[in-house]
Design a protein around this motif. Structure first.
Motif, PDB file in Angstrom:
ATOM      1  N   GLY A   1       0.811  -1.210   0.000  1.00  0.00           N
ATOM      2  CA  GLY A   1       0.000   0.000   0.000  1.00  0.00           C
ATOM      3  C   GLY A   1       0.845   1.260   0.000  1.00  0.00           C
ATOM      4  N   LYS A   2       1.866   1.267   0.826  1.00  0.00           N
ATOM      5  CA  LYS A   2       2.736   2.445   0.899  1.00  0.00           C
ATOM      6  C   LYS A   2       3.516   2.623  -0.409  1.00  0.00           C
ATOM      7  N   SER A   3       4.019   1.534  -0.955  1.00  0.00           N
ATOM      8  CA  SER A   3       4.780   1.609  -2.211  1.00  0.00           C
ATOM      9  C   SER A   3       3.918   2.135  -3.346  1.00  0.00           C
ATOM     10  N   LEU A   4       2.697   1.642  -3.441  1.00  0.00           N
ATOM     11  CA  LEU A   4       1.801   2.109  -4.498  1.00  0.00           C
ATOM     12  C   LEU A   4       1.512   3.599  -4.367  1.00  0.00           C
ATOM     13  N   HIS A   5       1.355   4.049  -3.144  1.00  0.00           N
ATOM     14  CA  HIS A   5       1.111   5.476  -2.934  1.00  0.00           C
ATOM     15  C   HIS A   5       2.307   6.290  -3.412  1.00  0.00           C
ATOM     16  N   VAL A   6       3.488   5.835  -3.078  1.00  0.00           N
ATOM     17  CA  VAL A   6       4.706   6.566  -3.445  1.00  0.00           C
ATOM     18  C   VAL A   6       4.894   6.622  -4.966  1.00  0.00           C
ATOM     19  N   ILE A   7       4.489   5.582  -5.681  1.00  0.00           N
ATOM     20  CA  ILE A   7       4.686   5.590  -7.142  1.00  0.00           C
ATOM     21  C   ILE A   7       3.514   6.235  -7.887  1.00  0.00           C
ATOM     22  N   GLY A   8       2.636   6.891  -7.143  1.00  0.00           N
ATOM     23  CA  GLY A   8       1.579   7.662  -7.796  1.00  0.00           C
ATOM     24  C   GLY A   8       0.285   6.914  -8.024  1.00  0.00           C
ATOM     25  N   GLN A   9       0.050   5.881  -7.254  1.00  0.00           N
ATOM     26  CA  GLN A   9      -1.207   5.144  -7.332  1.00  0.00           C
ATOM     27  C   GLN A   9      -1.894   5.175  -5.966  1.00  0.00           C
ATOM     28  N   PRO A  10      -2.283   6.388  -5.518  1.00  0.00           N
ATOM     29  CA  PRO A  10      -2.792   6.532  -4.154  1.00  0.00           C
ATOM     30  C   PRO A  10      -4.069   5.750  -3.876  1.00  0.00           C
TER      31      PRO A  10
ATOM     32  N   THR B   1      -2.754   4.276  10.186  1.00  0.00           N
ATOM     33  CA  THR B   1      -2.020   5.533  10.371  1.00  0.00           C
ATOM     34  C   THR B   1      -1.530   6.069   9.030  1.00  0.00           C
ATOM     35  N   TRP B   2      -0.928   5.201   8.230  1.00  0.00           N
ATOM     36  CA  TRP B   2      -0.442   5.646   6.914  1.00  0.00           C
ATOM     37  C   TRP B   2      -1.593   6.103   6.038  1.00  0.00           C
ATOM     38  N   ALA B   3      -2.706   5.394   6.070  1.00  0.00           N
ATOM     39  CA  ALA B   3      -3.859   5.780   5.243  1.00  0.00           C
ATOM     40  C   ALA B   3      -4.338   7.180   5.622  1.00  0.00           C
ATOM     41  N   LEU B   4      -4.382   7.477   6.919  1.00  0.00           N
ATOM     42  CA  LEU B   4      -4.784   8.814   7.372  1.00  0.00           C
ATOM     43  C   LEU B   4      -3.773   9.873   6.927  1.00  0.00           C
ATOM     44  N   GLU B   5      -2.503   9.567   7.056  1.00  0.00           N
ATOM     45  CA  GLU B   5      -1.463  10.510   6.630  1.00  0.00           C
ATOM     46  C   GLU B   5      -1.567  10.794   5.131  1.00  0.00           C
ATOM     47  N   PHE B   6      -1.760   9.738   4.338  1.00  0.00           N
ATOM     48  CA  PHE B   6      -1.868   9.917   2.893  1.00  0.00           C
ATOM     49  C   PHE B   6      -3.114  10.706   2.523  1.00  0.00           C
ATOM     50  N   ALA B   7      -4.210  10.441   3.225  1.00  0.00           N
ATOM     51  CA  ALA B   7      -5.451  11.170   2.955  1.00  0.00           C
ATOM     52  C   ALA B   7      -5.271  12.656   3.272  1.00  0.00           C
ATOM     53  N   ALA B   8      -4.614  12.953   4.394  1.00  0.00           N
ATOM     54  CA  ALA B   8      -4.366  14.352   4.767  1.00  0.00           C
ATOM     55  C   ALA B   8      -3.480  15.034   3.730  1.00  0.00           C
ATOM     56  N   LEU B   9      -2.493  14.318   3.228  1.00  0.00           N
ATOM     57  CA  LEU B   9      -1.606  14.867   2.210  1.00  0.00           C
ATOM     58  C   LEU B   9      -2.372  15.157   0.921  1.00  0.00           C
ATOM     59  N   GLU B  10      -3.254  14.247   0.538  1.00  0.00           N
ATOM     60  CA  GLU B  10      -4.061  14.452  -0.672  1.00  0.00           C
ATOM     61  C   GLU B  10      -4.958  15.683  -0.524  1.00  0.00           C
ATOM     62  N   VAL B  11      -5.546  15.861   0.641  1.00  0.00           N
ATOM     63  CA  VAL B  11      -6.407  17.026   0.884  1.00  0.00           C
ATOM     64  C   VAL B  11      -5.575  18.305   0.813  1.00  0.00           C
ATOM     65  N   ALA B  12      -4.409  18.291   1.453  1.00  0.00           N
ATOM     66  CA  ALA B  12      -3.547  19.474   1.440  1.00  0.00           C
ATOM     67  C   ALA B  12      -3.137  19.828   0.011  1.00  0.00           C
ATOM     68  N   CYS B  13      -2.802  18.826  -0.787  1.00  0.00           N
ATOM     69  CA  CYS B  13      -2.415  19.080  -2.183  1.00  0.00           C
ATOM     70  C   CYS B  13      -3.593  19.629  -2.984  1.00  0.00           C
ATOM     71  N   SER B  14      -4.767  19.105  -2.728  1.00  0.00           N
ATOM     72  CA  SER B  14      -5.957  19.597  -3.430  1.00  0.00           C
ATOM     73  C   SER B  14      -6.230  21.052  -3.084  1.00  0.00           C
ATOM     74  N   ILE B  15      -6.100  21.402  -1.829  1.00  0.00           N
ATOM     75  CA  ILE B  15      -6.319  22.782  -1.405  1.00  0.00           C
ATOM     76  C   ILE B  15      -5.281  23.696  -2.059  1.00  0.00           C
ATOM     77  N   TYR B  16      -4.043  23.244  -2.110  1.00  0.00           N
ATOM     78  CA  TYR B  16      -2.989  24.032  -2.743  1.00  0.00           C
ATOM     79  C   TYR B  16      -3.294  24.252  -4.225  1.00  0.00           C
ATOM     80  N   LYS B  17      -3.732  23.203  -4.908  1.00  0.00           N
ATOM     81  CA  LYS B  17      -4.066  23.306  -6.339  1.00  0.00           C
ATOM     82  C   LYS B  17      -5.193  24.299  -6.571  1.00  0.00           C
ATOM     83  N   VAL B  18      -6.204  24.273  -5.726  1.00  0.00           N
ATOM     84  CA  VAL B  18      -7.321  25.212  -5.865  1.00  0.00           C
ATOM     85  C   VAL B  18      -6.804  26.633  -5.653  1.00  0.00           C
ATOM     86  N   GLY B  19      -5.997  26.827  -4.632  1.00  0.00           N
ATOM     87  CA  GLY B  19      -5.417  28.159  -4.376  1.00  0.00           C
ATOM     88  C   GLY B  19      -4.576  28.632  -5.545  1.00  0.00           C
ATOM     89  N   SER B  20      -3.812  27.732  -6.143  1.00  0.00           N
ATOM     90  CA  SER B  20      -2.976  28.094  -7.290  1.00  0.00           C
ATOM     91  C   SER B  20      -3.835  28.495  -8.482  1.00  0.00           C
TER      92      SER B  20
END
Length: 109
Positions: free
Chosen positions: A50-59, A84-103
């Motif tokens: 699961g962690k490896s797939l997330h890192v290679i762009g398959q979240p 724990t990792w799933a929550l961390e990855f989800a938070a990262l995805e949300v943060a990236c989405s917010i950044y993209k909208v702001g951009s």
């Protein structure tokens, strides 16, 4: 015999992961898990897959496999770590989405 094969695939995955070869690591973790999904290394193989797939762009696939750890192996250390990792990855995805909208609205210029 099967346990030795599973361990070999798992540790091969760990070696690839530590070298930054995440796609190769994911393949090794798949092989470890599929070789014997009831053996002791199976939950860890699925978790690291699961962690490896997330890192290679398959979240989504990564999160699916992390969730699978909790379903197949509830109450294990791996299930807790996968959650724990799933929550961390989800938070990262949300943060990236917010950044993209702001951009898109010129907030980050």
């Amino acid at each position: 015999w099967v346990v030795v094969v599973v361990e070999a695939y798992f540790y091969q995955g760990q070696a690839y992961y530590s070298l930054g070869e995440y796609a190769n690591a994911a393949k090794s973790y798949v092989d470890a898990y599929l070789a014997a999904p009831e053996e002791p290394f199976a939950p860890a193989a699925l978790m690291w897959l699961g962690k490896s797939l997330h890192v290679i762009g398959q979240p989504q696939e990564g999160c699916h496999n992390l969730d699978k750890v909790s379903v197949r192996y509830p109450g294990t250390r791996e299930a807790a770590q996968a959650a724990t990792w799933a929550l961390e990855f989800a938070a990262l995805e949300v943060a990236c989405s917010i950044y993209k909208v702001g951009s898109a609205f010129g907030v980050h210029r």
